[in-house]
Design a protein around this motif. Structure first.
Motif: not given
Length: 1124
Positions: A621-632, A666-676
């Motif tokens: 029913n759902k697929l979600a990706i969690s990123l280090s910046n939760q606003e995305y 966020d320029v100069g910052k790293k965005i990581e996937m924290t979970g799927v």
């Protein structure tokens, strides 16, 4: 005796045999002296004390009666090998020595009465020991310390009298003074008691050996074994372990020579086990472990086929298990005492084998013991005495040694009773305890795979014992190792057991986890089994009752169904989150950013790949990706709708694309996937959230990725070769970097290296815009690039103002200098001036930043762009200045005379590749004064090419100093210069050179001369000498003029003067040159009687030494001169 304890070795067999000594006559309860004596015997016994077992008994204690000694064995038929109470009798009941303690001093006034009383007590002890060889000794407790032997005649006489009255030998009478040295006396007594006990056991051994001549091998085979065992046991009590081992070995050989049949098989094995235990124990004690292991292997080989009655075959497995367990305990005890074991030979193997035989016992008991059998009444296992007379015999046919049982009905009843007892034995507990011991040993000796294997068996036993919680705990621990090492077949088998446990416990979360893993690619189950598990999983997700797992106990399955019904009724516990990273689930997940970095004006794109390994289609029913910046996170979600369901086809790879626009901050910052996270199920049933840490992957994916990389397959190439996505070729990219927008400006630098020290080095910066819009808020950061040597930041100064030389307060890096806005195509220039105080290379950074508005996927954003340019410049010294001090005769000076003129000479050598313009120079004196009027610089407007040198000369004088210092600073030499090619309006650079210090020398008498610059032959040359007294004393001066071949002179050739302090005298001489050329003037010899330290050379160094004499010219009259 219960069936469980039947196989335990008797404690009297397992203990260390020690001589038994009985102490009588001690009142340890009410008499403090007696209590102290008893404590000294039994408390804090160290290893160095003799091995004796003491026991306090009353004086009239009844010892076991001694049977009448047999004089013939002709008609005697033994009923068994070894009586059950014999070892305990000689360890704890029949003493080797009885010691009577009696309080009696040699000088006791009632000596005769007490002597008679003591003799009576001794006779009572002897009577109770009638027929035994037990020794009797008497210890007299005395208050006084006895005299040395032979000195106390009364004591000797009374001791002999007491020995006669008690019928004792002199070696059996002892004295124990109750003094401060009680323990020492006790130890001496112990040694004497030990010798008596040795004699007793030696006598007993001889007594048993004497029976051998009466025995025959036809009817007395059992007695041969019995007597050898007794001799060995008495040898152990005597602490003669070598002979004990010999007799035990003989007994072991004899017991296997006995004719074995079903009626005596248990007795033979029991005695063989006892004797084997003793042999192995003594081998370990003698530090010969290989002999112990060899004996045990021999024992097992001889006994493993002696099963006995087929209906009681489980007894043989129980006996075999006990043999291995006992040897493992002996082995472990020896290791604790210092024996070294290895991985391939340690107690764990014996505990493991003991567990295997216990498992075999359990299976046989299940096969042989009838489920509905009723325990017989009366109990055939009861005996009149409550126990067996001989080890290893049956209670319903005690002492029976013939081949056929005496009563077949009793035999059947006895077997039924044993089978009924076996049903009540907690087999699983026994197996688990043995496996636990084995696991501890294999863990100790670092055998991880053996440990895991046995832990699986422990888990299965817990399962059979219906302790499902412990079973799951053990199996879950082991599964981690099997996943890591990729033992998929073993993992599938363990998962199957774990799934049954989870079902029987109604543990919903565990059931879901194990079901998903059994459906995954690591499972080796068949397709139909996977289909059944998948249907049950769907039922659980729909909050329905799953079908029972196969091979579950029906009664347990019924209880489990009621538990599942209770779970279905609970409404608040239907959401489960499962971290699948540590498992191998039936859904695989890999996520990746399409690039390791994205510009801020580009949409960030990522993909999630999913693959189902189960037999049928999976819907979610759902697929979600969690990123280090939760606003995305809001842009990385996909959910099923009423029109379209999300599903995964079996074995097919499905890709989901996501994109979002990064924020400028966020320029100069790293965005990581924290979970799927994927959601299975629905709100109406159960919701299961499968959660992958990072960008996916599971316990097996790391190895699979390694295999894929080894086969040199790459993701891009796989896509070209196949239309379908190849799962093994997919790689994980869990992070990306947000970088600034690509700048559309050009930055050019113009300069003329190398730079010269301290100059205002000009770097011309040209910036041109190639943007389509206006570049706003353009800022320049220029100067020393960060991260270089810390000293460079102290010696580099940057400014935009080139009109004057910047000072040391100017920064090394000018940040954010606003230079306005740039329209499309516009160009601007700026000059940056760098002053380098130190030499060497340094890297300069020119950073141009600006803001510009742009559109990304319909969104207006303001981007900050920047462009960096770096340049490395080398800094050189423009010129080198050398300084020297010389006299007025241009002679080098290492010391300077006070108030005497001297010369300072400077040389400026150009080392610059560029022409240098020396604008001026000056001398800044501190203490000294100039001896000539100040005029303009001698170097003014001089241009120096590379390698050229400019010199300057100054005449100086050092005035008298009031301080007592002999060294003074000269001052500074300042040169003002610039590059010749630089702008005339540019600032001039001042280079200051610190002049060296000079050493002062006081002069008591200063002499100098006035004379023409040259002379002429045969013409008078007047020379006036000035003699100046610079001391505070009247000086007497003796002067003499030395004759010279080049001159004649007129004046005082030798004179003696007296000069007042601060005064001056003059002497005039007329020299008459005789030869032309450079001639040495007549030397002046001067001495000061009142200053003996001053010699002539020191005084006349200020006088001229030579003069040029012109030749004599012809006379020219005035007329000819006028005509000319």
């Amino acid at each position: 005796m219960t069936t469980g304890s039947q196989w335990e070795l008797p404690p009297e067999l397992c203990c260390r045999p020690m001589a038994f000594v009985a102490l009588t006559g001690l009142d340890v309860v009410y008499n403090a002296v007696h209590r102290a004596i008893w404590d000294a015997f039994c408390a804090n016994r160290r290893a160095d004390r003799v091995p004796i077992s003491f026991k306090v008994l009353p004086g009239d204690h009844e010892y076991p009666k001694c049977r009448t000694k047999r004089t013939s064995y002709e008609w005697y038929i033994p009923k068994g090998i070894l009586k059950t109470g014999w070892m305990n009798k000689h360890l704890n009941l029949v003493p080797a020595l009885v010691v009577l303690f009696y309080e009696l001093d040699w000088d006791d006034p009632q000596w005769k009465e007490k002597q008679s009383e003591c003799a009576t007590k001794v006779e009572i002890v002897r009577t109770s020991l009638q027929g035994r060889n037990t020794k009797v000794a008497v210890v007299l407790i005395q208050k006084k310390t006895p005299l040395p032997p032979g000195e106390d005649l009364v004591a000797s006489e009374r001791a002999a009298s007491l020995c006669n009255a008690c019928d004792l030998s002199g070696k059996s009478l002892f004295v124990l003074p109750h003094t401060d040295h009680l323990v020492g006396y006790i130890i001496r007594l112990e040694n004497a008691f030990y010798e008596h006990s040795q004699t007793y056991y030696y006598t007993e051994i001889r007594r048993v050996k004497s029976h051998k001549e009466f025995l025959n091998k036809t009817t007395h085979q059992l007695l041969f074994v019995r007597h050898q065992f007794k001799i060995a046991f008495f040898s152990e009590l005597k602490q003669d372990t070598q002979n004990a081992l010999k007799y035990y070995r003989t007994a072991y050989s004899l017991v296997h020579e006995l004719r074995a049949h079903e009626t005596n098989m248990l007795e033979i094995k029991t005695m063989a086990g006892f004797i084997n235990y003793k042999i192995c124990r003594l081998c370990f004690q003698h530090n010969t472990p290989l002999d112990a292991i060899a004996q045990f292997r021999k024992h097992i080989d001889l006994c493993k086929k002696k099963i006995g009655s087929a209906e009681l075959a489980f007894e043989h497995s129980a006996w075999m298990s006990k043999q291995f367990q006992s040897f493992g305990e002996l082995f472990d005890e020896a290791i604790k005492l210092g024996l070294t074991a290895i991985q391939t030979q340690n107690p764990g193997f014996y505990y493991q084998q003991a567990a295997c035989y216990s498992q075999e016992r359990k299976l046989m008991a299940q096969q042989l013991c009838q489920a509905g059998a009723i325990y017989p009444n009366p109990d055939p296992l009861d005996t009149p005495t409550g126990g067996l007379d001989f080890y290893g015999q049956r209670s319903w046919r005690l002492g029976h040694q013939s081949i056929d049982p005496p009563d077949s009905d009793k035999e059947k009843t006895g077997i039924l009773a044993l089978q009924c007892q076996e049903k009540d034995v907690p087999h699983s507990e026994l197996i688990i305890a043995l496996l636990s011991n084995a696991v501890a040993q294999f863990k100790k000796y670092k055998c991880p795979r053996m440990k895991s294997h046995l832990m699986v068996q422990m888990g299965e036993e817990y399962y059979h014992a219906r302790d499902y919680t412990k079973a799951l705990k053990l199996l879950d621990y082991v599964m981690c190792d099997y996943r890591t090492e990729r033992w998929w077949g073993l993992l599938s088998a363990i998962l199957t057991t774990a799934l049954r446990c989870a079902y029987l416990m109604a543990s919903v979360k565990d059931y879901i986890i194990y079901s998903m893993e059994l459906l995954g690619r690591a499972s080796t189950l068949k397709e139909e089994q996977k289909t059944r598990i998948e249907k049950n999983l769907l039922k659980v997700l729909m909050n329905e009752l799953p079908d029972a797992e196969p091979e579950c106990d029906p009664s347990s399955a019924g209880a489990a169904r009621s538990l599942w019904n209770d779970r279905m009724a609970l409404a608040g516990s239907n959401d489960f989150t499962i971290e699948v990273q540590d498992y191998v689930p039936f859904i695989q997940c890999k996520a990746r950013f399409l690039s390791p970095s994205f510009h801020v004006d580009q949409p960030i794109q990522l993909k999630v790949f999913l693959k189902a390994d189960c037999p049928h289609t999976v819907t979610f029913n759902k697929l979600a990706i969690s990123l280090s910046n939760q606003e995305y996170n809001q842009w990385c979600v996909v959910e099923s709708s009423g029109l379209e369901n999300l599903c995964l086809l079996p074995g097919k790879t499905t890709c989901y694309n996501f994109s979002f626009v990064a924020k400028t901050e966020d320029v100069g910052k790293k965005i990581e996937m924290t979970g799927v996270e994927m959601m299975l199920g629905s709100d109406s049933g159960r919701c299961v959230f499968l959660s992958w840490r990072g960008a996916g992957g599971d316990a097996a994916s790391t190895h699979e990725a390694l295999q894929a990389s080894r086969s040199s397959r790459r993701w891009g190439r796989c896509l070209e070769e196949r239309q379908d996505l190849d799962w093994d070729c997919l790689s994980i990219q869990h992070s990306t970097m947000i970088i600034s927008r690509v700048p559309k400006i050009s930055v050019q630098l113009s300069h003329h290296p190398p730079a010269l020290g301290n100059e205002m080095y000009c770097v011309r910066l040209t910036v041109q815009s190639q943007e389509e819009g206006v570049a706003r808020d353009v800022k320049l950061t220029a100067g020393l690039k960060p991260g270089q040597d810390a000293n460079l930041s102290q010696t580099t100064h940057v400014t935009l103002d080139g009109s004057q030389v910047c000072d040391d307060t100017a920064p090394a890096l000018l940040p954010d200098q606003s230079i306005g806005d740039l329209s499309p195509g516009e160009q601007l220039e700026r000059c940056v001036y760098v002053r380098c105080v130190s030499t060497g290379p340094r890297v300069l950074l020119f950073h141009v930043a600006y803001s510009i508005d742009t559109t990304v996927e319909g969104r207006q954003i303001s981007c900050k762009c920047h462009k960096d340019e770096t340049v490395t410049i080398e800094t050189l010294v423009p010129f080198e200045v050398s300084v020297k001090f010389v006299s007025t005769k241009f002679e080098p000076l290492d010391r300077v005379a006070v108030d005497v003129p001297f010369l300072l000479m400077t040389d400026v050598l150009s080392s610059s590749p560029w022409p240098l313009l020396l604008a001026s120079s000056s001398l800044q004196l501190m203490t000294m004064t100039s001896n000539t009027p100040q005029s303009g610089s001698q170097l003014q407007e001089v241009v120096l090419q590379t390698g050229e040198c400019a010199s300057e000369c100054f005449c100086l004088r050092c005035p008298p100093l009031t301080t007592g210092s002999t060294t003074i600073a000269t001052g500074q030499y300042v040169i003002t210069w610039r590059r010749q090619s630089s702008s005339p309006d540019g600032p001039l650079i001042q280079t200051t050179v610190t002049l060296p210090h000079v050493i002062l020398e006081p002069v008591p008498l200063y002499i100098h001369a006035d004379l023409p610059s040259f002379g002429r032959v045969r013409e008078s040359l007047p020379v006036r000498y000035h003699i100046e007294n610079r001391t505070a004393l009247v000086q007497e001066v003796e002067m003499a003029v030395e004759p010279s071949d080049a001159f004649m002179f007129s004046g005082l050739k030798q004179v003696r003067l007296r000069i007042l302090p601060g005064s001056e005298q003059q002497m005039l001489y007329n020299y008459y040159p005789l030869m032309a050329g450079y001639q040495t003037l007549p030397q002046l010899n001067i001495s000061l009687p009142r200053c003996p330290t001053t010699n002539t050379h020191t005084l006349r160094r200020f006088l001229p030494q030579r003069i040029f004499v012109k030749p004599q010219g012809r006379q020219v009259d005035e007329n000819s001169i006028a005509a000319a």
